[in-house]
Scaffold this motif. Structure first.
Motif, PDB file in Angstrom:
ATOM      1  N   ASN B   3       0.858  -1.180   0.000  1.00 41.86           N
ATOM      2  CA  ASN B   3       0.000   0.000   0.000  1.00 41.86           C
ATOM      3  C   ASN B   3       0.899   1.236   0.000  1.00 41.86           C
ATOM      4  N   VAL B   4       0.659   2.146  -0.929  1.00 44.08           N
ATOM      5  CA  VAL B   4       1.468   3.358  -1.042  1.00 44.08           C
ATOM      6  C   VAL B   4       0.576   4.581  -0.849  1.00 44.08           C
ATOM      7  N   GLU B   5       0.961   5.431   0.092  1.00 47.28           N
ATOM      8  CA  GLU B   5       0.247   6.671   0.350  1.00 47.28           C
ATOM      9  C   GLU B   5       1.114   7.841  -0.080  1.00 47.28           C
ATOM     10  N   GLN B   6       0.513   8.803  -0.791  1.00 49.56           N
ATOM     11  CA  GLN B   6       1.262   9.930  -1.336  1.00 49.56           C
ATOM     12  C   GLN B   6       0.634  11.238  -0.883  1.00 49.56           C
ATOM     13  N   HIS B   7       1.489  12.187  -0.479  1.00 46.01           N
ATOM     14  CA  HIS B   7       1.012  13.495  -0.020  1.00 46.01           C
ATOM     15  C   HIS B   7       1.992  14.587  -0.453  1.00 46.01           C
ATOM     16  N   PRO B   8       1.501  15.793  -0.751  1.00 45.50           N
ATOM     17  CA  PRO B   8       0.088  16.171  -0.777  1.00 45.50           C
ATOM     18  C   PRO B   8      -0.570  15.768  -2.093  1.00 45.50           C
ATOM     19  N   SER B   9      -1.868  15.913  -2.200  1.00 44.40           N
ATOM     20  CA  SER B   9      -2.550  15.595  -3.448  1.00 44.40           C
ATOM     21  C   SER B   9      -2.410  16.741  -4.451  1.00 44.40           C
ATOM     22  N   THR B  10      -2.277  17.960  -3.942  1.00 40.86           N
ATOM     23  CA  THR B  10      -2.009  19.112  -4.798  1.00 40.86           C
ATOM     24  C   THR B  10      -0.938  19.972  -4.131  1.00 40.86           C
ATOM     25  N   LEU B  11      -0.114  20.595  -4.961  1.00 40.52           N
ATOM     26  CA  LEU B  11       0.980  21.420  -4.466  1.00 40.52           C
ATOM     27  C   LEU B  11       1.173  22.583  -5.425  1.00 40.52           C
ATOM     28  N   SER B  12       1.131  23.782  -4.881  1.00 42.23           N
ATOM     29  CA  SER B  12       1.275  24.977  -5.691  1.00 42.23           C
ATOM     30  C   SER B  12       2.478  25.762  -5.185  1.00 42.23           C
ATOM     31  N   VAL B  13       3.412  26.081  -6.075  1.00 41.50           N
ATOM     32  CA  VAL B  13       4.616  26.819  -5.685  1.00 41.50           C
ATOM     33  C   VAL B  13       4.893  27.929  -6.688  1.00 41.50           C
ATOM     34  N   ALA B  19       9.981  22.108  -4.249  1.00 41.05           N
ATOM     35  CA  ALA B  19       8.766  21.313  -4.049  1.00 41.05           C
ATOM     36  C   ALA B  19       9.165  19.953  -3.489  1.00 41.05           C
ATOM     37  N   VAL B  20       8.391  19.489  -2.512  1.00 44.99           N
ATOM     38  CA  VAL B  20       8.666  18.192  -1.902  1.00 44.99           C
ATOM     39  C   VAL B  20       7.379  17.366  -1.877  1.00 44.99           C
ATOM     40  N   ILE B  21       7.482  16.155  -2.354  1.00 47.07           N
ATOM     41  CA  ILE B  21       6.356  15.216  -2.356  1.00 47.07           C
ATOM     42  C   ILE B  21       6.790  13.976  -1.579  1.00 47.07           C
ATOM     43  N   LYS B  22       5.906  13.508  -0.690  1.00 48.90           N
ATOM     44  CA  LYS B  22       6.279  12.400   0.189  1.00 48.90           C
ATOM     45  C   LYS B  22       5.394  11.180  -0.034  1.00 48.90           C
ATOM     46  N   CYS B  23       6.003  10.010   0.097  1.00 52.80           N
ATOM     47  CA  CYS B  23       5.262   8.754  -0.025  1.00 52.80           C
ATOM     48  C   CYS B  23       5.672   7.807   1.090  1.00 52.80           C
ATOM     49  N   GLN B  81      10.381  25.200 -12.227  1.00 58.38           N
ATOM     50  CA  GLN B  81      10.078  25.962 -13.437  1.00 58.38           C
ATOM     51  C   GLN B  81       8.655  25.624 -13.877  1.00 58.38           C
ATOM     52  N   PRO B  82       8.010  26.509 -14.624  1.00 57.39           N
ATOM     53  CA  PRO B  82       6.627  26.232 -15.064  1.00 57.39           C
ATOM     54  C   PRO B  82       6.491  24.886 -15.774  1.00 57.39           C
ATOM     55  N   GLU B  83       7.508  24.455 -16.490  1.00 58.32           N
ATOM     56  CA  GLU B  83       7.430  23.176 -17.191  1.00 58.32           C
ATOM     57  C   GLU B  83       7.497  21.967 -16.249  1.00 58.32           C
ATOM     58  N   ASP B  84       7.750  22.214 -14.969  1.00 57.39           N
ATOM     59  CA  ASP B  84       7.677  21.131 -13.985  1.00 57.39           C
ATOM     60  C   ASP B  84       6.228  20.831 -13.605  1.00 57.39           C
ATOM     61  N   SER B  85       5.305  21.690 -14.002  1.00 60.02           N
ATOM     62  CA  SER B  85       3.886  21.485 -13.689  1.00 60.02           C
ATOM     63  C   SER B  85       3.400  20.192 -14.349  1.00 60.02           C
ATOM     64  N   ALA B  86       2.863  19.294 -13.526  1.00 64.14           N
ATOM     65  CA  ALA B  86       2.425  17.975 -14.007  1.00 64.14           C
ATOM     66  C   ALA B  86       1.867  17.206 -12.812  1.00 64.14           C
ATOM     67  N   GLY B 108      -0.949  10.169  -6.590  1.00 61.98           N
ATOM     68  CA  GLY B 108      -0.540  11.252  -7.469  1.00 61.98           C
ATOM     69  C   GLY B 108      -0.592  12.609  -6.783  1.00 61.98           C
ATOM     70  N   THR B 109       0.299  13.505  -7.196  1.00 62.85           N
ATOM     71  CA  THR B 109       0.345  14.883  -6.708  1.00 62.85           C
ATOM     72  C   THR B 109       0.309  15.815  -7.907  1.00 62.85           C
ATOM     73  N   ILE B 110      -0.665  16.707  -7.915  1.00 58.83           N
ATOM     74  CA  ILE B 110      -0.744  17.706  -8.988  1.00 58.83           C
ATOM     75  C   ILE B 110       0.126  18.887  -8.574  1.00 58.83           C
ATOM     76  N   LEU B 111       1.242  19.074  -9.272  1.00 59.70           N
ATOM     77  CA  LEU B 111       2.153  20.180  -8.982  1.00 59.70           C
ATOM     78  C   LEU B 111       1.905  21.301  -9.978  1.00 59.70           C
ATOM     79  N   THR B 112       1.691  22.491  -9.456  1.00 57.47           N
ATOM     80  CA  THR B 112       1.527  23.679 -10.297  1.00 57.47           C
ATOM     81  C   THR B 112       2.615  24.677  -9.914  1.00 57.47           C
ATOM     82  N   VAL B 113       3.395  25.085 -10.910  1.00 52.75           N
ATOM     83  CA  VAL B 113       4.447  26.072 -10.691  1.00 52.75           C
ATOM     84  C   VAL B 113       4.012  27.372 -11.358  1.00 52.75           C
ATOM     85  N   HIS B 114       3.821  28.396 -10.549  1.00 50.38           N
ATOM     86  CA  HIS B 114       3.353  29.697 -11.058  1.00 50.38           C
ATOM     87  C   HIS B 114       4.539  30.563 -11.457  1.00 50.38           C
ATOM     88  N   PRO B 115       4.463  31.148 -12.659  1.00 53.96           N
ATOM     89  CA  PRO B 115       5.582  32.018 -13.112  1.00 53.96           C
ATOM     90  C   PRO B 115       5.697  33.277 -12.254  1.00 53.96           C
TER      91      PRO B 115
END
Lengths: 111, 115
Positions: B3-13, B19-23, B81-86, B108-115
């Motif tokens: 079982n794999v748990e991932q956090h956060p579900s969304t991340l805006s920077v 940016a850090v995503i943990k599992c 960078q904005p292209e890291d958004s995914a 999954g974590t939705i990462l949004t990088v704002h210019p």
């Protein structure tokens, strides 16, 4: 980006139709996988084939029938699907069950 | 099974931030931990992976750390960078028995990088 290919890229089918998804890998890998990706859900492993032999069936309903004629080709035969089966179906391949490389997926819509 | 748990579900920077995503994973026998990046409408692509005999791995702006004792691993992206958004997915691979080669993915974590 042509290492793992999938056809068709999009498919719309009725619940009584029969269709097949195709995956082909050009990487010389020996293992192939089918995954289901639904909105807001993790990628779900469906089947694993290693050297053409099925090694994993993740409790998938029988309306999904995989076929692996050789290590380069993988099919997913679909029949009497339900609307909840609508999803992105991803194929992947790997060498000796190691790092997996994904195809572009087939976007399936069941009406 | 695993079982794999991932956090956060969304991340805006903001661009340039880290940016850090943990599992976390449940099966101590798991020994391979890949990270995939999936851009909208595209296939998941491997960006970095780590095996259980290593505690940290770095590739330019991306790094992954693994704590086997605590059964968690993290993805670190610096100078975003904005292209890291995914959408970013972590996964753990079970070793041995009938589950050999089976990858279990996080949500999954939705990462949004704002210019």
């Amino acid at each position: 980006e042509t290492g793992v290919t999938q056809t068709p890229r999009h498919l719309v089918m009725g619940m009584t139709n029969k269709k097949s998804l195709k995956c082909e890998q050009h990487l010389g890998h020996n293992a192939m996988y089918w995954y289901k990706q639904s909105a807001k859900k993790p990628l779900e492993l469906m089947f694993v084939y290693n050297f053409k032999e099925q090694t994993e069936n993740n409790s998938v309903p029988s309306r999904f029938s995989p076929e692996c004629p050789n290590s380069s080709h993988l099919f997913l035969h679909l029949h009497t699907l339900q609307p909840e089966d609508s999803a992105l179906y991803l194929c992947a391949s790997s060498l000796t069950l190691d790092t997996q490389y994904f195809g572009p997926g087939t976007r399936l819509t069941v009406l | 099974g695993e079982n794999v748990e991932q956090h956060p579900s969304t991340l805006s920077v903001q661009e340039g931030d880290s940016a850090v995503i943990k599992c976390t994973y449940s099966d101590s026998a798991s020994n391979y931990f890949p990270w995939y990046k999936q851009e909208l409408g595209k296939r998941p692509q491997l960006i970095i992976d780590i095996r259980s005999n290593v505690g940290e791995k770095k590739d330019q702006r991306i790094a992954v750390t693994l704590n086997k004792t605590a059964k968690h691993f993290s993805l670190h992206i610096t100078e975003t960078q904005p292209e890291d958004s995914a959408v970013y997915f972590c996964a753990a691979q079970e070793a041995g028995g009938t589950s050999y080669g089976k990858l279990t993915f996080g949500q999954g974590t939705i990462l949004t990088v704002h210019p």
